[in-house]
Design an enzyme around this catalytic site. Structure first.
Site, PDB file in Angstrom:
ATOM      1  N   TRP A  98      -4.190   9.887   3.216  1.00 12.00           N
ATOM      2  CA  TRP A  98      -4.235   9.995   1.780  1.00 12.00           C
ATOM      3  C   TRP A  98      -3.248   9.335   1.124  1.00 12.00           C
ATOM      4  O   TRP A  98      -2.979   9.488  -0.290  1.00 12.00           O
ATOM      5  CB  TRP A  98      -3.337  12.235   1.410  1.00 12.00           C
ATOM      6  CG  TRP A  98      -1.802  11.713   2.581  1.00 12.00           C
ATOM      7  CD1 TRP A  98      -1.801  12.017   3.880  1.00 12.00           C
ATOM      8  CD2 TRP A  98      -0.853  10.772   1.828  1.00 12.00           C
ATOM      9  NE1 TRP A  98      -0.496  11.379   3.983  1.00 12.00           N
ATOM     10  CE2 TRP A  98       0.148  11.382   2.873  1.00 12.00           C
ATOM     11  CE3 TRP A  98      -0.161  10.488   0.976  1.00 12.00           C
ATOM     12  CZ2 TRP A  98       1.450  10.515   3.271  1.00 12.00           C
ATOM     13  CZ3 TRP A  98       1.233   9.793   0.923  1.00 12.00           C
ATOM     14  CH2 TRP A  98       1.845  10.048   2.675  1.00 12.00           C
ATOM     15  N   ASN A  99      -2.622   8.471   1.162  1.00 15.10           N
ATOM     16  CA  ASN A  99      -1.882   7.106   0.375  1.00 15.10           C
ATOM     17  C   ASN A  99      -2.822   5.988  -0.104  1.00 15.10           C
ATOM     18  O   ASN A  99      -2.675   5.288  -1.015  1.00 15.10           O
ATOM     19  CB  ASN A  99      -1.157   6.692   1.605  1.00 15.10           C
ATOM     20  CG  ASN A  99      -1.088   5.445   2.370  1.00 15.10           C
ATOM     21  OD1 ASN A  99      -2.767   5.697   3.037  1.00 15.10           O
ATOM     22  ND2 ASN A  99      -0.598   4.794   3.338  1.00 15.10           N
TER      23      ASN A  99
ATOM     24  N   LYS B 274     -14.001  11.586   7.075  1.00 17.01           N
ATOM     25  CA  LYS B 274     -13.146  12.401   6.835  1.00 17.01           C
ATOM     26  C   LYS B 274     -11.879  12.377   5.795  1.00 17.01           C
ATOM     27  O   LYS B 274     -10.961  12.252   6.648  1.00 17.01           O
ATOM     28  CB  LYS B 274     -13.032  13.300   8.142  1.00 17.01           C
ATOM     29  CG  LYS B 274     -11.735  14.719   8.265  1.00 17.01           C
ATOM     30  CD  LYS B 274     -11.067  14.718   8.616  1.00 17.01           C
ATOM     31  CE  LYS B 274      -9.902  15.893   8.235  1.00 17.01           C
ATOM     32  NZ  LYS B 274      -9.327  15.859   7.236  1.00 17.01           N
ATOM     33  N   PRO B 275     -12.019  12.859   4.437  1.00 15.73           N
ATOM     34  CA  PRO B 275     -10.894  11.937   3.884  1.00 15.73           C
ATOM     35  C   PRO B 275      -9.664  13.207   4.211  1.00 15.73           C
ATOM     36  O   PRO B 275      -9.974  14.158   4.916  1.00 15.73           O
ATOM     37  CB  PRO B 275     -11.400  12.882   2.798  1.00 15.73           C
ATOM     38  CG  PRO B 275     -11.861  13.060   2.502  1.00 15.73           C
ATOM     39  CD  PRO B 275     -12.508  13.153   3.931  1.00 15.73           C
ATOM     40  N   ALA B 276      -8.617  13.206   4.356  1.00 15.77           N
ATOM     41  CA  ALA B 276      -6.944  13.953   4.144  1.00 15.77           C
ATOM     42  C   ALA B 276      -7.838  14.734   3.242  1.00 15.77           C
ATOM     43  O   ALA B 276      -7.722  14.731   1.851  1.00 15.77           O
ATOM     44  CB  ALA B 276      -6.028  12.541   3.597  1.00 15.77           C
TER      45      ALA B 276
ATOM     46  N   GLY C  23      -4.065   6.017  10.186  1.00 12.16           N
ATOM     47  CA  GLY C  23      -3.268   7.250  10.111  1.00 12.16           C
ATOM     48  C   GLY C  23      -2.111   6.854  10.547  1.00 12.16           C
ATOM     49  O   GLY C  23      -1.904   5.655  11.801  1.00 12.16           O
ATOM     50  N   SER C  24      -1.591   8.048  11.393  1.00  9.25           N
ATOM     51  CA  SER C  24       0.064   7.500  11.902  1.00  9.25           C
ATOM     52  C   SER C  24      -0.109   7.268  13.643  1.00  9.25           C
ATOM     53  O   SER C  24      -1.480   7.474  14.210  1.00  9.25           O
ATOM     54  CB  SER C  24       0.857   9.272  11.728  1.00  9.25           C
ATOM     55  OG  SER C  24       0.223   9.851  13.085  1.00  9.25           O
TER      56      SER C  24
ATOM     57  N   CYS D 224       1.811   2.133   4.955  1.00 10.51           N
ATOM     58  CA  CYS D 224       1.887   1.250   6.312  1.00 10.51           C
ATOM     59  C   CYS D 224       2.917   0.291   5.717  1.00 10.51           C
ATOM     60  O   CYS D 224       3.289  -0.213   7.192  1.00 10.51           O
ATOM     61  CB  CYS D 224       0.738   1.419   6.764  1.00 10.51           C
ATOM     62  SG  CYS D 224      -0.264   2.990   6.346  1.00 10.51           S
TER      63      CYS D 224
HETATM   64  C1  SIN Z   1      -1.863   0.946   3.741  1.00  5.89           C
HETATM   65  O1  SIN Z   1      -0.927   1.749   3.731  1.00  5.89           O
HETATM   66  O2  SIN Z   1      -1.908   1.129   5.241  1.00  5.89           O
HETATM   67  C2  SIN Z   1      -2.575   0.029   3.181  1.00  5.89           C
HETATM   68  C3  SIN Z   1      -1.750  -0.384   2.836  1.00  5.89           C
HETATM   69  C4  SIN Z   1      -3.381  -1.768   1.938  1.00  5.89           C
HETATM   70  O3  SIN Z   1      -4.229  -1.450   1.614  1.00  5.89           O
HETATM   71  O4  SIN Z   1      -2.597  -2.979   0.695  1.00  5.89           O
END
Ligand code: SIN
Length: 491
Positions: free
Chosen positions: A158-159, A182-184, A236-237, A292
């Protein structure tokens, strides 16, 4: 209330299966909420195992026709899709801000970023070359070709609801795979709008399928168990990635995993202070810290520590927090109340362990899932905030004495996605770049992402790379063809 879109038909609410927009079995739906207000934006089909199975069957049936097209034909379609995405950038950005919360300027940037993957892979897939190996026998010719892996399952977070999907769909589709995505469940509207534009670009039925739904274990279970799915790509996580990896073992699927990070940002005494503060602000507060690759641990050498902290504090105090659609907002809400509680818990644990709260900006009261931008100093390696992904707008500062200690602290984690450092010393640039156990290293720079670079991590941050010329590799199988040509007629 109608959403503020100039093209309301971009608001899709159903699963896309075999070219048809379909309700979920029994008409089940779920709400998609605005994290800035808690209000429901739309109700969306709550697809599950049945829809996942139907989507796989459609992708399987569409595969021979799609992979038989030339790379050029597929590239033309992708290019139309890319142009449609850019033509609808404002609506797509609004939809993203509404369901995800990020400021509108960041959402516009994400649409351009995601679109760039479509453009890039449309071109890159036309250069999927094979090899001819010098033969070991006169009656043989040895060839290597690369062909699409088959049906790809893509599970996205979702981010970055659009860019993370685009950077899986684009290479997979460009090289001739078909896809079930399958999106969040928190942010399905951006994914559905992207799929709607793919339809308008002329994507044949079954080539791109989208299953939206809240029962991730059921959908993921069908995708990972199916023998018709050749490959799973997940962002994802790390915890969910481990479960999916285990589930893929049975059918020995190819996997790409872009998992959690715990990025260190090192500031050495000789760093350019302005550059380091700018870089730390950008890396820490992009998407309210929900990336991330965001600077999870800011490690600062003792000689520059107090100057750096003072400058960062001023900048954090000036951050405006609010609804991402409001003019001037720099930090939006977090995705939900659980996220706010988790960040508050990490801050509480750090304070209880002896960290100092230097700045706690203001967050709007009332509805919405806001956390004030926060600055903590005196964070030590034993604290949870040093070891876990914060995924929120909290800058956690740890001092260090020398290069060796900085590297030891930076590498003291299972994660290995991104790392950053600031220094003016050329020798140190080489030593530290080589010493960091991370897939991506930013030197005097934190804006490292783009479609032309290989995005991905080492250690528990995953496997595979997305973007760049390497980004097609994860969707291709290498095939050796040994061609017996018989003896020469003159022998
Ligand atoms: C992510 O949070 O994994 C993606 C960040 C990005 O593509 O810059």
């Amino acid at each position: 209330m109608p959403l503020p879109l100039s093209d309301p038909s971009l608001l899709r609410r159903q699963c896309l299966i075999d070219g048809d927009w379909r309700d979920a079995q029994g008409g089940a739906t779920f709400p998609v909420d605005n994290p800035a207000s808690g209000e429901t934006l739309a109700r969306v089909a709550d697809g599950g195992a049945l829809e996942a199975g139907a989507a796989i069957a459609a992708a399987r049936a569409a595969l021979p026709g799609w992979r038989a097209l030339t790379a050029r034909e597929r590239a033309r379609l992708l290019r139309r899709w890319y142009e449609l995405v850019l033509a609808n950038q404002e609506d797509l950005a609004r939809l993203m801000t509404l369901e995800q919360g990020k400021p509108l300027t960041e959402a516009r940037g994400e649409i351009a970023y995601g679109a760039a993957y479509i453009d890039w892979f449309a071109e890159e897939a036309r250069r999927v070359y094979g090899d001819i190996i010098p033969t070991t026998a006169p009656d043989r010719r040895l060839l290597v070709t690369r062909q699409p892996v088959g049906v790809v399952a893509a599970i996205t977070p979702w981010n970055f609801p659009m860019a993370m999907l685009a950077r899986k769909l684009a290479p997979a589709l460009a090289v001739g795979c078909t896809v079930v995505a399958k999106p969040a469940a928190e942010t399905p509207l951006s994914a559905l709008a992207l799929a709607e534009l793919a339809q308008r670009a002329g994507m044949p039925p079954g080539v791109l399928n989208l299953v939206v739904g809240t029962d991730a274990p059921a959908i993921g279970g069908v995708l990972t168990a199916s023998r018709d799915v050749a490959k799973l790509s997940f962002t994802g996580s790390t915890a969910v990635g481990r479960q999916l990896l285990a589930a893929c073992a049975n059918t020995v699927k190819r996997v790409s995993m872009e998992l959690g990070g715990n990025a260190p940002l090192l500031v050495f005494d000789d760093a350019d202070l302005d550059l380091a503060v700018d870089g730390a602000m950008a890396a820490k507060f992009r998407n309210a810290g929900q990336t991330c690759i965001c600077a999870n641990r800011i490690l600062v050498q003792r000689g520059i520590h107090d100057h750096f902290v003072a400058r960062l504090r001023e900048r954090i105090a000036a951050l405006r927090v609010g609804d991402g659609l409001a003019e001037g907002t720099l930090i939006g809400p977090l995705i939900n109340q659980r996220a706010v509680a988790k960040v508050a818990d990490l801050v509480g644990d750090a304070l209880a362990g002896g960290a100092r709260l230097l700045e706690s900006g203001t967050a709007p009261g009332g509805p919405g899932f806001f956390h004030a931008p926060t600055l903590l100093t005196g964070v030590s390696p034993g604290m949870r905030i040093f070891r876990e992904e914060i995924f929120g707008p909290v800058a956690a500062i740890t001092p260090f004495s020398d290069e060796a200690q900085a590297l030891a602290l930076a590498n003291d984690t299972d994660a290995g996605l991104a790392a950053y450092f600031y220094t003016a010393d050329l020798g140190r640039i080489w030593r530290v770049s080589e010493g960091l156990d991370y897939g991506m290293v930013g030197v005097n720079e934190t804006a490292i992402s783009s479609e032309v670079i290989p995005f991905g991590g080492m250690k528990a941050s995953g496997m595979g790379r997305e973007g760049s010329r390497h980004g097609v590799d994860d969707y291709l199988e290498i095939k050796h063809i040994c061609l017996g040509i018989g003896p020469s007629p003159d022998n």
